[in-house]
Design a protein around this motif. Structure first.
Motif, mmCIF file in Angstrom:
data_model
loop_
_atom_site.group_PDB
_atom_site.id
_atom_site.type_symbol
_atom_site.label_atom_id
_atom_site.label_comp_id
_atom_site.label_asym_id
_atom_site.label_seq_id
_atom_site.Cartn_x
_atom_site.Cartn_y
_atom_site.Cartn_z
ATOM 1 N N GLU A 64 45.508 48.204 39.852
ATOM 2 C CA GLU A 64 46.933 47.849 39.927
ATOM 3 C C GLU A 64 47.819 49.052 40.292
ATOM 4 O O GLU A 64 48.879 49.268 39.709
ATOM 5 C CB GLU A 64 47.389 47.186 38.627
ATOM 6 N N GLU A 65 47.359 49.817 41.290
ATOM 7 C CA GLU A 65 48.160 50.928 41.809
ATOM 8 C C GLU A 65 49.190 50.359 42.787
ATOM 9 O O GLU A 65 48.837 49.585 43.682
ATOM 10 C CB GLU A 65 47.263 51.924 42.528
ATOM 11 N N PRO A 66 50.460 50.732 42.652
ATOM 12 C CA PRO A 66 51.517 50.157 43.495
ATOM 13 C C PRO A 66 51.295 50.364 44.995
ATOM 14 O O PRO A 66 51.643 49.505 45.808
ATOM 15 C CB PRO A 66 52.784 50.889 43.029
ATOM 16 N N GLN A 67 50.725 51.514 45.365
ATOM 17 C CA GLN A 67 50.590 51.848 46.781
ATOM 18 C C GLN A 67 49.293 51.318 47.395
ATOM 19 O O GLN A 67 49.065 51.467 48.591
ATOM 20 C CB GLN A 67 50.649 53.376 46.968
ATOM 21 N N LYS A 68 48.459 50.688 46.593
ATOM 22 C CA LYS A 68 47.133 50.294 47.065
ATOM 23 C C LYS A 68 47.122 48.876 47.615
ATOM 24 O O LYS A 68 47.804 47.987 47.115
ATOM 25 C CB LYS A 68 46.147 50.400 45.908
ATOM 26 N N ARG A 69 46.305 48.680 48.669
ATOM 27 C CA ARG A 69 46.122 47.340 49.222
ATOM 28 C C ARG A 69 45.307 46.485 48.246
ATOM 29 O O ARG A 69 44.605 46.992 47.401
ATOM 30 C CB ARG A 69 45.407 47.414 50.568
ATOM 31 N N GLY A 70 45.436 45.184 48.424
ATOM 32 C CA GLY A 70 44.705 44.262 47.562
ATOM 33 C C GLY A 70 45.642 43.414 46.736
ATOM 34 O O GLY A 70 46.753 43.827 46.404
ATOM 35 N N VAL A 71 45.197 42.212 46.398
ATOM 36 C CA VAL A 71 46.018 41.323 45.577
ATOM 37 C C VAL A 71 45.873 41.690 44.109
ATOM 38 O O VAL A 71 44.863 42.255 43.690
ATOM 39 C CB VAL A 71 45.647 39.838 45.795
ATOM 40 N N ARG A 72 46.888 41.362 43.334
ATOM 41 C CA ARG A 72 46.824 41.606 41.900
ATOM 42 C C ARG A 72 45.807 40.649 41.272
ATOM 43 O O ARG A 72 45.593 39.537 41.762
ATOM 44 C CB ARG A 72 48.186 41.391 41.254
ATOM 45 N N PRO A 73 45.199 41.055 40.162
ATOM 46 C CA PRO A 73 44.210 40.179 39.515
ATOM 47 C C PRO A 73 44.721 38.774 39.223
ATOM 48 O O PRO A 73 43.968 37.806 39.359
ATOM 49 C CB PRO A 73 43.884 40.946 38.214
ATOM 50 N N ASP A 74 46.008 38.648 38.873
ATOM 51 C CA ASP A 74 46.519 37.317 38.544
ATOM 52 C C ASP A 74 46.855 36.480 39.778
ATOM 53 O O ASP A 74 47.266 35.319 39.652
ATOM 54 C CB ASP A 74 47.746 37.420 37.628
ATOM 55 N N GLU A 75 46.666 37.047 40.979
ATOM 56 C CA GLU A 75 46.935 36.316 42.216
ATOM 57 C C GLU A 75 45.658 35.853 42.923
ATOM 58 O O GLU A 75 45.729 35.146 43.925
ATOM 59 C CB GLU A 75 47.726 37.206 43.194
ATOM 60 N N VAL A 76 44.521 36.253 42.403
ATOM 61 C CA VAL A 76 43.256 36.025 43.116
ATOM 62 C C VAL A 76 42.942 34.534 43.243
ATOM 63 O O VAL A 76 42.575 34.055 44.324
ATOM 64 C CB VAL A 76 42.085 36.758 42.429
ATOM 65 N N TYR A 77 43.080 33.790 42.164
ATOM 66 C CA TYR A 77 42.700 32.371 42.205
ATOM 67 C C TYR A 77 43.514 31.598 43.238
ATOM 68 O O TYR A 77 42.964 30.813 44.024
ATOM 69 C CB TYR A 77 42.845 31.725 40.825
ATOM 70 N N ALA A 78 44.834 31.830 43.254
ATOM 71 C CA ALA A 78 45.697 31.107 44.191
ATOM 72 C C ALA A 78 45.287 31.381 45.635
ATOM 73 O O ALA A 78 45.224 30.463 46.463
ATOM 74 C CB ALA A 78 47.158 31.495 43.973
ATOM 75 N N LEU A 79 44.983 32.650 45.940
ATOM 76 C CA LEU A 79 44.571 32.995 47.303
ATOM 77 C C LEU A 79 43.188 32.424 47.609
ATOM 78 O O LEU A 79 42.954 31.905 48.704
ATOM 79 C CB LEU A 79 44.576 34.515 47.486
ATOM 80 N N ALA A 80 42.277 32.508 46.656
ATOM 81 C CA ALA A 80 40.920 31.970 46.858
ATOM 82 C C ALA A 80 40.967 30.479 47.148
ATOM 83 O O ALA A 80 40.243 29.971 48.018
ATOM 84 C CB ALA A 80 40.059 32.251 45.626
ATOM 85 N N LYS A 81 41.817 29.762 46.436
ATOM 86 C CA LYS A 81 41.937 28.313 46.636
ATOM 87 C C LYS A 81 42.429 27.990 48.049
ATOM 88 O O LYS A 81 41.920 27.075 48.702
ATOM 89 C CB LYS A 81 42.889 27.739 45.586
ATOM 90 N N LYS A 82 43.400 28.774 48.535
ATOM 91 C CA LYS A 82 43.928 28.558 49.886
ATOM 92 C C LYS A 82 42.877 28.903 50.943
ATOM 93 O O LYS A 82 42.687 28.165 51.922
ATOM 94 C CB LYS A 82 45.181 29.395 50.090
ATOM 95 N N ILE A 83 42.181 30.040 50.754
ATOM 96 C CA ILE A 83 41.178 30.476 51.728
ATOM 97 C C ILE A 83 40.046 29.463 51.846
ATOM 98 O O ILE A 83 39.515 29.215 52.939
ATOM 99 C CB ILE A 83 40.636 31.864 51.337
ATOM 100 N N SER A 84 39.681 28.851 50.726
ATOM 101 C CA SER A 84 38.546 27.919 50.736
ATOM 102 C C SER A 84 38.821 26.673 51.584
ATOM 103 O O SER A 84 37.898 25.929 51.909
ATOM 104 C CB SER A 84 38.198 27.505 49.301
ATOM 105 N N LEU A 85 40.086 26.468 51.968
ATOM 106 C CA LEU A 85 40.441 25.294 52.773
ATOM 107 C C LEU A 85 40.387 25.561 54.278
ATOM 108 O O LEU A 85 40.389 24.619 55.072
ATOM 109 C CB LEU A 85 41.853 24.813 52.394
#
Length: 232
Positions: free
Chosen positions: A130-151
């Motif tokens: 959870e570094e502000p300058q680092k790429r990547g989604v926050r842990p609490d955002e992973v499920y929402a993105l995974a659900k969208k990608i799976s479609l």
């Protein structure tokens, strides 16, 4: 590049991976070695390929294209930052992408992927430290993105990837890896998957820790090939 050294290094890394699996009660077949070939010459990659290694990771599209042309039967993984204007070439030159961190990028990669090539394996990059300058989604955002990608039709949600903060001690790095494994278990269950997703975590300085925490892909470069020639 001493091609004999590549063989020796590969054997040493594989043996260390095997021991780490044994110590943590894991099947070595569950853990894959991704040889990070960015900044390495084609001769070194061809040497590793002749030794039976087939998975290579690249960070820069232009650099990778010549290598892919020379070793087309290898499995090529894109592990760097993705620029929007490069999604078409990335989608059609690589088999795996480890660094997706938005629905927009996933959608573009799916739209650009040639269906004749089969689905593109995609991993979500998670900012477990959870570094502000680092790429990547926050842990609490992973499920929402995974659900969208799976479609999306031309990509397959294959797993999650993380990179711990630089200069973290072993305990902090292990905590990041453990966090990603727990996220994986949770979202795999929520998505109703038969098997948990792949975990791409661990590099030269922490891959043995990552294996003990459940990694399926460790990303190792200079330990195999020696010092990089460019993009160091």
């Amino acid at each position: 590049m001493n091609v004999d050294l590549v063989k020796t290094n590969l054997e040493r890394v594989r043996e260390d991976m095997r021991k780490a699996c044994e110590e943590s009660g894991r099947d070595p077949k569950e853990v894959n070695l991704l040889a990070v070939s960015k900044g390495q010459n084609v001769v070194a990659i061809e040497s590793a390929y002749r030794e039976g290694h087939t998975h290579f990771g690249e960070n820069y599209l232009q650099e990778a294209k010549e290598k892919i042309e020379r070793v087309p039967l290898a499995n090529w993984h894109f592990i760097g930052a993705i620029q929007s204007n490069k999604t078409k070439e990335i989608a059609n030159n690589f088999n795996w992408v480890h660094s997706v961190d938005s629905e927009r990028l996933a959608k573009r990669l799916s739209e650009h992927r040639d269906p004749k090539k089969g689905k593109l394996n995609m991993l979500i990059q998670v900012n477990t430290s959870e570094e502000p300058q680092k790429r990547g989604v926050r842990p609490d955002e992973v499920y929402a993105l995974a659900k969208k990608i799976s479609l999306f039709s031309n990509i397959s949600l294959a797993g999650l990837m993380t990179i711990p903060a630089k200069n973290q001690d072993d305990n902090a790095a292990s905590s990041c890896f453990r966090n990603l494994r727990q996220i994986n278990e949770q979202i795999s269950h929520r998505l109703g998957l038969e098997k948990t997703l792949h975990l791409s975590m661990g590099m030269s300085n922490d891959y043995l820790l990552a294996i003990k925490e459940g990694s399926n892909w460790v990303r190792i470069g200079t330990m195999i090939f020696g010092p990089r020639e460019k993009h160091a």
